[in-house]
Design a protein around this motif. Structure first.
Motif, PDB file in Angstrom:
ATOM      1  N   LEU A 193       0.823  -1.209   0.000  1.00  0.00           N
ATOM      2  CA  LEU A 193       0.000   0.000   0.000  1.00  0.00           C
ATOM      3  C   LEU A 193       0.857   1.259   0.000  1.00  0.00           C
ATOM      4  CD1 LEU A 193      -2.788  -1.042   2.541  1.00  0.00           C
ATOM      5  CD2 LEU A 193      -3.048  -0.745   0.071  1.00  0.00           C
ATOM      6  N   SER A 194       1.997   1.219   0.709  1.00  0.00           N
ATOM      7  CA  SER A 194       2.833   2.417   0.821  1.00  0.00           C
ATOM      8  C   SER A 194       3.542   2.770  -0.475  1.00  0.00           C
ATOM      9  CB  SER A 194       3.866   2.237   1.937  1.00  0.00           C
ATOM     10  OG  SER A 194       4.836   1.269   1.580  1.00  0.00           O
ATOM     11  N   SER A 195       3.580   1.852  -1.426  1.00  0.00           N
ATOM     12  CA  SER A 195       4.288   2.103  -2.684  1.00  0.00           C
ATOM     13  C   SER A 195       3.349   2.507  -3.815  1.00  0.00           C
ATOM     14  CB  SER A 195       5.057   0.843  -3.102  1.00  0.00           C
ATOM     15  OG  SER A 195       4.168  -0.216  -3.409  1.00  0.00           O
ATOM     16  N   PRO A 207       8.881   5.062   1.232  1.00  0.00           N
ATOM     17  CA  PRO A 207      10.157   4.457   0.836  1.00  0.00           C
ATOM     18  C   PRO A 207      10.515   4.644  -0.642  1.00  0.00           C
ATOM     19  CG  PRO A 207       8.455   2.790   0.843  1.00  0.00           C
ATOM     20  CD  PRO A 207       7.785   4.063   1.296  1.00  0.00           C
ATOM     21  N   LYS A 208       9.560   5.070  -1.456  1.00  0.00           N
ATOM     22  CA  LYS A 208       9.742   5.038  -2.915  1.00  0.00           C
ATOM     23  C   LYS A 208      10.887   5.916  -3.397  1.00  0.00           C
ATOM     24  CE  LYS A 208       7.242   5.587  -7.287  1.00  0.00           C
ATOM     25  NZ  LYS A 208       7.679   4.295  -7.809  1.00  0.00           N
ATOM     26  N   PHE A 209      11.082   7.100  -2.780  1.00  0.00           N
ATOM     27  CA  PHE A 209      12.058   8.060  -3.310  1.00  0.00           C
ATOM     28  C   PHE A 209      13.304   8.154  -2.437  1.00  0.00           C
ATOM     29  CE2 PHE A 209       7.794   9.382  -4.672  1.00  0.00           C
ATOM     30  CZ  PHE A 209       7.969   9.273  -6.049  1.00  0.00           C
ATOM     31  N   ARG A 210      13.672   7.049  -1.821  1.00  0.00           N
ATOM     32  CA  ARG A 210      14.842   7.003  -0.949  1.00  0.00           C
ATOM     33  C   ARG A 210      16.102   7.496  -1.661  1.00  0.00           C
ATOM     34  NH1 ARG A 210      16.138   4.140   3.684  1.00  0.00           N
ATOM     35  NH2 ARG A 210      14.043   3.247   3.657  1.00  0.00           N
ATOM     36  N   THR A 213       4.932  12.068   4.423  1.00  0.00           N
ATOM     37  CA  THR A 213       4.673  12.877   3.229  1.00  0.00           C
ATOM     38  C   THR A 213       5.059  12.148   1.948  1.00  0.00           C
ATOM     39  OG1 THR A 213       6.767  14.004   3.742  1.00  0.00           O
ATOM     40  CG2 THR A 213       4.730  15.151   4.295  1.00  0.00           C
ATOM     41  N   ALA A 214       5.404  10.853   2.074  1.00  0.00           N
ATOM     42  CA  ALA A 214       5.606   9.931   0.946  1.00  0.00           C
ATOM     43  C   ALA A 214       6.946  10.089   0.234  1.00  0.00           C
ATOM     44  CB  ALA A 214       4.456  10.022  -0.060  1.00  0.00           C
ATOM     45  N   GLN A 221      -1.645  11.709   2.438  1.00  0.00           N
ATOM     46  CA  GLN A 221      -0.582  11.895   3.423  1.00  0.00           C
ATOM     47  C   GLN A 221      -1.120  11.770   4.843  1.00  0.00           C
ATOM     48  OE1 GLN A 221       0.823  15.806   2.160  1.00  0.00           O
ATOM     49  NE2 GLN A 221       2.588  14.888   1.132  1.00  0.00           N
ATOM     50  N   ALA A 222      -2.323  12.258   5.066  1.00  0.00           N
ATOM     51  CA  ALA A 222      -2.908  12.223   6.411  1.00  0.00           C
ATOM     52  C   ALA A 222      -3.024  10.797   6.936  1.00  0.00           C
ATOM     53  CB  ALA A 222      -4.275  12.901   6.401  1.00  0.00           C
TER      54      ALA A 222
END
Length: 442
Positions: A102-104, A213-216, A209-210, A378-379
């Motif tokens: 879900l987080s990606s 992990p995608k934009f590490r 704020t996302a 984000q919330a």
């Protein structure tokens, strides 16, 4: 971040949003992960219920003098206890697997966002100002700054490497003047509260704020050097531990100010602004804008953030974009406003307006502000909620925008206000911040 219950209830709508972003449908896979999570939770609950029941039955069997039954029940409880860690691990794994999936997943575009593959499909919705007609060939900002002897990329490279700059004298003051002007405008005329936030944040804030992990790979992590303890003469002198991330924008700390809290909806919208240094690794920008200040690892930006109710967020998006436009209008910089298409919009955004300022040295419009409404995306990652008159908590909506990028504003001022003799006229609105200086000369 999505609520899996919402995806279960709106699977086709969810998949349609993904198709509009050029992505494959995913609801079936996510619901399968949710089914596995539910099964793991149910299995653990079932084992717990059976253990509790068997424990009670042991006492009853012993009271009834049925030793054989009591021993069998004890063996059953022992077996459940032995299996318990595996059941707990299966539950943790199933929950983590669904959360990671879900987080990606990027946010779903609003219906008003145009479909498209990339920046070429963005739609212009307005223009302001007329590009100046020069009677000489306009230079790019780095040519102007270097010609003034006030912009030094070579020294910056010695200090820090590529994508850094040292601005000196009136140019350093011009950058400071731009930031102060913007903050004064947003706090004095637009109703934003100024905040001075930390530039170092932890994982949870970046996740909220996302950025993670995608934009590490686009971020800078910061390690604290600590002396090895106990002292070991054979060891390295310091042990490095990564504790923080440098903020890529003040959106991160400003938005996270409301994380894990329940706000009174009567106090919304909450409007926040900050002028901060920002840091980006620019991992995906190899070969792009290698000269000048357009794309740097460290830059200054004035950020706008709003926390609203769901009913307010779309109107707030228009208002926020208008506040950024007022900066460019006051500086008398020609710009255009575009709505980003589904293939070019940000990961957390439902809809984004870009403001692109005219750069005569390049002969084209370049982004100077990006204003996005994110809905509750984000919330949900931050557990940020509000409570209205009905007393029920619900996720807030968040918005963020550049009000505007200070370095790019200086680029635009240098190129639009350059003169044939290499000097730069100071825009009228900035002169009080420049001690009355009217021109920057060598």
């Amino acid at each position: 971040m999505y609520d899996i219950k919402w995806i279960r209830d709106n699977a086709e709508l969810f998949d349609t949003g993904r198709r509009r972003r050029g992505l494959e449908p995913l609801s079936a896979q996510l619901l399968a992960l949710d089914d596995a999570r539910r099964a793991a939770i149910a299995e653990l609950q079932k084992a717990q219920e059976r253990r509790n029941a068997a424990s009670k039955d042991i006492g009853a069997a012993m009271k009834a003098g049925d030793a054989a039954k009591a021993e069998a029940l004890k063996a059953e409880v022992a077996q459940i206890k032995e299996n318990w860690p595996a059941l707990e691990e299966a539950e943790r794994y199933a929950i983590a697997e669904l959360d990671a999936a879900l987080s990606s997943i990027p946010n779903t575009p609003l219906d008003s966002v145009p479909d498209g593959a990339d920046e070429n499909d963005n739609v212009e919705v307005a223009r302001w100002g007329t590009p100046r007609a020069f009677d000489f060939t306009p230079k790019e900002h780095f040519e102007i700054g270097e010609g003034l002897g006030l912009m030094d990329f070579e020294v910056a490279a010695k200090l820090s490497g590529a994508r850094f700059v040292v601005n000196k004298g009136p140019l350093a003051r011009l950058e400071r003047a731009l930031a102060q002007f913007m903050l004064d405008l947003h706090t004095g005329d637009h109703g934003y509260m100024e905040v001075n936030p930390p530039l170092l944040v932890r994982d949870d804030a970046m996740f909220g704020t996302a950025q993670l992990p995608k934009f590490r790979d686009d971020q800078f992590s910061v390690s604290a050097g600590r002396q090895a303890t106990p002292p070991d003469p054979t060891a390295e002198p310091f042990v490095q531990t990564s504790d923080f991330w440098l903020i890529p924008t003040a959106e991160v700390p400003l938005t996270n100010l409301v994380r894990e809290s329940i706000l009174d909806e009567a106090q919304l919208p909450l409007r926040l602004t900050a002028g901060t240094y920002c840091f980006r690794a620019e991992a995906g920008a190899a070969g792009k804008d290698t000269r000048g200040m357009i794309r740097q690892h460290q830059f200054y930006k004035v950020e706008l953030v709003s926390i609203t109710t769901p009913e307010q967020s779309l109107d707030e998006h228009e208002r926020m974009t208008g506040c950024a436009e007022k900066v460019l209008q006051a500086l008398e910089l020609p710009y255009r406003k575009v709505v980003l298409c589904t293939g070019d919009m940000g990961f957390a955004s439902q809809k984004t307006y870009d403001l692109e300022v005219w750069l005569p040295g390049q002969g084209k419009y370049r982004e100077i502000s990006s204003c996005s409404v994110c809905g509750d995306f984000q919330a949900r990652r931050m557990n940020a909620r509000s409570r209205g008159s009905d007393g029920k908590p619900r996720a807030v909506h968040t918005l963020n925008g550049s009000g505007v990028a200070v370095g790019r504003a200086m680029v635009a001022v240098l190129e639009n206000y350059q003169e044939a003799d290499g000097s730069v006229t100071v825009p009228m609105v900035l002169r009080p911040y420049m001690g009355g200086l009217t021109h920057i000369r060598r």
